[in-house]
Every structure is written in structure tokens, then in C-alpha cells.
Design a protein around this motif. Sequence first.
Motif, PDB file in Angstrom:
ATOM      1  N   GLU A  33      21.751  40.804 -37.364  1.00  0.00           N
ATOM      2  CA  GLU A  33      21.894  39.343 -37.369  1.00  0.00           C
ATOM      3  C   GLU A  33      21.070  38.717 -36.257  1.00  0.00           C
ATOM      4  O   GLU A  33      20.466  37.655 -36.421  1.00  0.00           O
ATOM      5  CB  GLU A  33      23.366  38.968 -37.202  1.00  0.00           C
ATOM      6  CG  GLU A  33      23.647  37.488 -37.317  1.00  0.00           C
ATOM      7  CD  GLU A  33      23.386  36.964 -38.727  1.00  0.00           C
ATOM      8  OE1 GLU A  33      22.677  35.948 -38.847  1.00  0.00           O
ATOM      9  OE2 GLU A  33      23.869  37.564 -39.691  1.00  0.00           O
ATOM     10  N   ARG A  38      20.353  36.779 -40.769  1.00  0.00           N
ATOM     11  CA  ARG A  38      20.726  37.022 -42.163  1.00  0.00           C
ATOM     12  C   ARG A  38      21.792  36.044 -42.669  1.00  0.00           C
ATOM     13  O   ARG A  38      21.840  35.743 -43.863  1.00  0.00           O
ATOM     14  CB  ARG A  38      21.205  38.460 -42.323  1.00  0.00           C
ATOM     15  CG  ARG A  38      20.156  39.460 -41.907  1.00  0.00           C
ATOM     16  CD  ARG A  38      20.606  40.882 -42.054  1.00  0.00           C
ATOM     17  NE  ARG A  38      20.917  41.215 -43.430  1.00  0.00           N
ATOM     18  CZ  ARG A  38      21.079  42.449 -43.866  1.00  0.00           C
ATOM     19  NH1 ARG A  38      20.934  43.472 -43.024  1.00  0.00           N
ATOM     20  NH2 ARG A  38      21.369  42.684 -45.124  1.00  0.00           N
ATOM     21  N   SER A  39      22.622  35.564 -41.785  1.00  0.00           N
ATOM     22  CA  SER A  39      23.669  34.618 -42.193  1.00  0.00           C
ATOM     23  C   SER A  39      23.260  33.175 -41.981  1.00  0.00           C
ATOM     24  O   SER A  39      23.865  32.275 -42.561  1.00  0.00           O
ATOM     25  CB  SER A  39      24.964  34.902 -41.414  1.00  0.00           C
ATOM     26  OG  SER A  39      25.423  36.210 -41.653  1.00  0.00           O
ATOM     27  N   ASN A 378      22.473  37.113 -46.274  1.00  0.00           N
ATOM     28  CA  ASN A 378      23.888  37.213 -46.631  1.00  0.00           C
ATOM     29  C   ASN A 378      24.329  35.985 -47.420  1.00  0.00           C
ATOM     30  O   ASN A 378      23.880  34.870 -47.162  1.00  0.00           O
ATOM     31  CB  ASN A 378      24.749  37.330 -45.371  1.00  0.00           C
ATOM     32  CG  ASN A 378      24.508  38.622 -44.623  1.00  0.00           C
ATOM     33  OD1 ASN A 378      24.148  39.627 -45.220  1.00  0.00           O
ATOM     34  ND2 ASN A 378      24.701  38.601 -43.312  1.00  0.00           N
ATOM     35  N   GLU A 523      31.513  36.241 -41.080  1.00  0.00           N
ATOM     36  CA  GLU A 523      32.202  36.824 -42.224  1.00  0.00           C
ATOM     37  C   GLU A 523      33.587  36.212 -42.428  1.00  0.00           C
ATOM     38  O   GLU A 523      34.225  36.451 -43.458  1.00  0.00           O
ATOM     39  CB  GLU A 523      32.307  38.338 -42.031  1.00  0.00           C
ATOM     40  CG  GLU A 523      30.942  39.030 -41.975  1.00  0.00           C
ATOM     41  CD  GLU A 523      31.032  40.434 -41.404  1.00  0.00           C
ATOM     42  OE1 GLU A 523      31.989  41.146 -41.769  1.00  0.00           O
ATOM     43  OE2 GLU A 523      30.161  40.800 -40.590  1.00  0.00           O
TER      44      GLU A 523
END
Length: 747
Positions: A33, A38-39, A378, A523
Motif C-alpha cells: 500500500e 492500491r486502496s 483494491n 479494509e
Amino acid sequence: MSLSDPDADLVRAELGRDPTPAEAALFENLWSEHCAYRSSRPLLGAFESEGDAVVVGPGDDAAVLALPTPEAADDAPGDRDADDYGDTYVTFGIESHNHPSYVDPFDGAATGVGGIVRDTMSMGAYPIALLDSLYFGAFDRDHTKYLLEGVVEGISHYGNCIGVPTVGGSVAFHDGYEGNPLVNVACVGLTNEDRLVTAVAEEPGNKLVLVGNATGRDGLGGASFASEDLAEDAETEDRPAVQVGDPYAEKLLIECNEALVDEDLVLAARDLGAAGLGGASSELVAKGGLGAHIELERVHQREPNMSALEILLAESQERMCYEVAPGDVERVRELADRFDLGCSVIGEVTEGNYTCTFEGETVVDVDAEFLADGAPMNDLESEQPSEPSRDLPDVELEAAFEAVVAAPSTASKRWVYRQYDHEVGTRTALRPGDDAAIMAIREAAGDAGADDDVGAGDGPDSTDDAEGAGVGLALSSGANPDWTAADPHGGARAVALENATNLAAKGAVPLAAVDCLNGGNPEKPDVYGGFEAIVDGLAEMCDSLETPVVGGNVSLYNDSVAGPIPPTPTLAMIGTKRGYDAPPAALDADVAEESDLLLVGEGGGALGGSQYLARAGGSDRFPALSENPADLVDTLARIARADSTVAAHDVSDGGLAVALAELVTDDAGVDVELPDRVAAFEETPGRLVVQTTDPEAVAELAGDVPVLRLGSVTTDGRLALTVGEDRLEATAESIRSRRDVLEREIA
């Protein structure tokens, strides 16, 4: 291999085989990350990053901006065109060093400074200013004070030793940072078109040269460490992931970099930060659509028997990777030797894969673009926060005032910034402690280094600039976790408007911004929903302000056993004005009888996110903000620049009550009446308190922006404040005593 099963399958499919241990470690770090976003990358397209001033936007080590000419420096961004910008460039970047600063406050914060300075150098720029925005848990906890002392000492030690002034920033305290403090550091550099360097590799056959400190085992796995929640034993177990800095080597590297750029020896450059040599070299060639061949045993090392994986991933500090033409390699060696720095020719740029060998064995053979940019994004669930109900406490006025003025987030930060050398380099025209700092950028057509004609030489008060020939570069940085905890979207919008108001209070208009977006574990749907909201809010307001967001940093997984941090969108913003003079944030008793005290701007009518509610309890919606922020900021800046303006100070943390308290001096006081507690303590940004000798001129400049006469300026050095039927009085000395809580509690 610590990659998830889907990522591991993707890597195997691309390679057609199992990865080697070195390849697996590279993918783990570069697909983390921290490196791959990625998020967050799917959200970052909300930011507008283009404009006439933008030379290099997001994606490089730092952004590059063309400064407006002095004649255009006061103009609102929307009133300029491409011809209004000159040949002097500034670089602008921001980084986080959050997890390392929890594990080792001194080295974590110090190496954060070193890293952002090298990002500046890699663009061919000389670093001229630092800003740090720091966030800690509740101030009454011993662990918070330990972290605060260590972080401030690390920043001051490194910055002072390398001779780059720390001129601004912010410090905030909130329970949510108890297990995970934030250290966000921004840097501004100075360069021009001829000296500009990027991180895009240019041509196969050119050599890759590593210059700087020797490589050791410190900082191994730092990128992956920064991409996971802090564990309860992080202070002991994760210590090897924290780099150890050497500011004296960094100072030598700064000067060596200047010499290399002066002689046009650098074709491309990348600072060795996250993922070390593997990250810097693979990203450099990937940006050019090229490959590389590197012989790892050629890297100069300070520890014996280092493995290929350790050489690739160690995040040892004070190192730069340069692309150099073959015929210039020997001259690069000579300059490195002059500055007592190590120098290794580690390989060359190729048209093929990114390959690394170690003692004759191939340990890495992958496509550079797949390694650097191939991480899949993600797709995360999010939940939007609910709006609070209105529950306003009724607290005795004097008690509320004393609590808010002495709140650690609102209190004086003098204990912090007096440890920083903020005048080295002779460019600091307005020091820390005001709404914004101002750096003197003088007109010249030379290089941008420490001893040249661009921004160095005589100092900010030089008579060479008596006619306003230069540009004042105003700087502001920070965020308010109480605002974004109360309303992530509205609070982020307010953060952007507040930084712009800080610039306007000193007469400057925004040029560009960079952001450091800090969040918890993405998450968790509620955490990711709050993060989405701060991105959208920040992007919306910056777009409304006509201020491009030209770069930034994302730091997620700021969770600990204490829970997630509040969503924290640190924004660093720079602006410009003609000349370097600015109205002070302190009243002038000499013109008290001939001046009025005015409030310019409109309140939002609510106490959500305020220090008043944080101290007294209760809840409220977040204040409404201006519908025309660009026009508002331009108006505030023009009022601050007016000849009749004696003093100007923005209304922010603690509200109008605290702004008035900060304006009072031993000689000058105020006598003000306000209708209610909301008017006294709401923190709506976009407002200035102005001492003026010509209120009619202010009203004319304000146009549609509301102007309210607050009261009179007195010569008794007292704050006299009437709120409804309640009244309080406080001397400047008693206010200072309450506001010096950091110095009193730590020293």
C-alpha cells in the motif's frame, strides 16, 4: 512470499515461474500500500493537478511550479495566463514517516526530513524550506510527551544540521493518535528550467551511478512495515525497519548534487527511499519505458556479507541514484570524492527487463513496468459517516475561554518552532508563529543553489528589493483532526480553505498544494468511507480555490491497538505576493485611537469540530463554508495588502475568542462584544480579524464579503470580551501564561 494469494498467482503468471526470494521481496514492497497506493489510487483522480504554473505534476519525486513574475504575483490564479509566469521554478513535495516515528521518534522523524529533502534534490532543486505537521495523542499522557519530544528533536537536529530552515507547520493533539502519531513533512526547493531534472530514464547505455552513504541493513522492509497496522510490540519488534539518518552526510550530498546539476551531469535522478535501491532504480527505468542491468556486488556497503536481498531493499539514508552518460562517469566520481561521498557505478539502462545479478547469479529478471506499476487496485467497501445531532453545552464563559485558550492544539507552539533554525539561508522574511511563513524569492537568472543569485545573498530585507522586485512565497501546512472527525467531507473542505486563508492573511494568493492523506485500515468499511470523504472534500475545495493539487503522499493502515486515527488530510499550500512585507498577527498600540477592529468574512453558525465542544462536551453540525471561496480568499488577500491594514490574523482553532487573544500584546488590547457562544467559539475558516486605519476602504475592498465592526483597539494590553450577558477580561500576560502549556509541561 508475503503477497496475497491472488497477487502471488499474478506474479507467477507474468514470470512463467516462481519468483526468486529477491523478486518476491521486491514485489512485496513495491506492491505494498505504501508504494503502490492500491486502496487510494482509484480515488486520487478527483484532484485537479493541471494549470499554467504546473511544470511537473504528480508522479515524480516532487512537483515543479513556475513562479509568477512580481507584477503578477498578487493576481488571483484565475486572472493569470501562461505569460504571467517567469523562469524561476519551485519544487514542492510532502511525505509521511508515521510508523517509524512511533517506533523510534528521533530517527523516524529525522529520516522523514532527509527523505523529502532528497526528493527535492532529485528534481535538480536546492531545498529552501521545510514544513512539518505533527499529530499526537492526548497531551496529558506521558507517552505522548515522549513521542513529541523525540519527534521535534529529530526534526530539529536533522534540519538544523543540513542548513534547511523549518519555517512552518502545525501540531495537533487528539485521542485517536495515541497508538499511531503522524509525522508529515513538506519541502520547497528552488530551481529553473535549465537545472530541471526528472526521474524518467532517458536512453539505453547510460550508466546508473549510486552516490552517497554506504548501504547497510537499516530500514529493511520499511515499505511493507508502513503498509500494516502497528502491533502492540512495534516499538521493539519493528525497530530494524526504521532507518538511521546522518544529516552531515546529507549536507554533503546536497552540495554534491548541486555540483552535479551545475555541470549538467545528471540525466535523471531518484532518491533512495521506500524499497531502497530496488525501488528507486526500477521506478526510474520504468518511467522511461526501459529496463536496467545492475550488479549488486558493486554497491558500496558498510556491513560485511550482505545478501542480494539486503542490498536491494535496505533503506539506508543519504543515497541517490543517477542516470549518467558513460563519458561523464569519471567526473561524477571526482565530485563525489570531493565531497567525501561513496560512489558506485552499479549498472546501466537497457531496453530489456529489469535484471539484477549478485556474484554472477541472476537474482532478479522482471519487466520494470510490471514491477513498478503492475499492482492491481483494491476494490473496497465503504460506509459514510452519519451527521451528529445538536447538543450544545452551557459552560461559564471564563471557564470555557480558559479551557480553549490553553487547549494543547490551540496553545502556543513556540516550544516546538524555537528549536528549529528557521533563518538559515537568509530567505525567511516571515518566521514561524504567524498564520503563514514567507520566503524571499529574488529576481535573478542564475542557478538555484546556496550561494547563487536566486534567493540567496543579501537576506530578506535587502534594499535591492525595496521596490518590490521579488516574489514573496507564502507557505502554510496542516489539518484539524477535530474537524475531520466531526465531518470528514466538510472538515477536509475546511482544511483547504483554512490553509488558503493563512496565506491570504499575509497578503498572498494560492499557487498550488500538495497533500498527505492519512487514514486507518482501509479494509474496514467505516474507515475507508471516512477516507473517501476527506479525498472528495479536499479535492472539491482545492478545485473551488483554483489551486491545483500537484503531488502528495498517502499513508494508510494507521491503526494500532488503540484504534484507527481520525482521517487526516494534511495539506501544504504555497502562495505568492509581490514583495515580502506582510501585516503582523499582533495589534499595534501606536495607532489604537485611529484604528478599528473588524471581522471580514462570514461565520458558519455551528460549533461542530470546535475546541469548545472538545473541552465542554456536546455535539453540533459542522459549520457551513463560503460558496465562493476563490473570490473570498482573493478579497482577504487584497485587504491584508492594503496600506491601511495594520494587523491581520485568521480565525481558526478556538474561534474568534482565541484569535483575539492571540492579537493582544502588552501594549495593545481589545474591547469586543459578540452575540453568543457560537459567534465566540465557532471555527469557520475564511475569516480575518483586521486592525485598520480606514474601515471604509476595507468595506470597499470587501464588496459582497461581510464586514463586521468587532469593537475598539485599546492601549491597556487587555482582552475585554462580552458574550451575550457574560463578560471576561484577561491581560496579555495571563493569556501567554495559559497558552504556554507545551513549554510549561515539557520543559
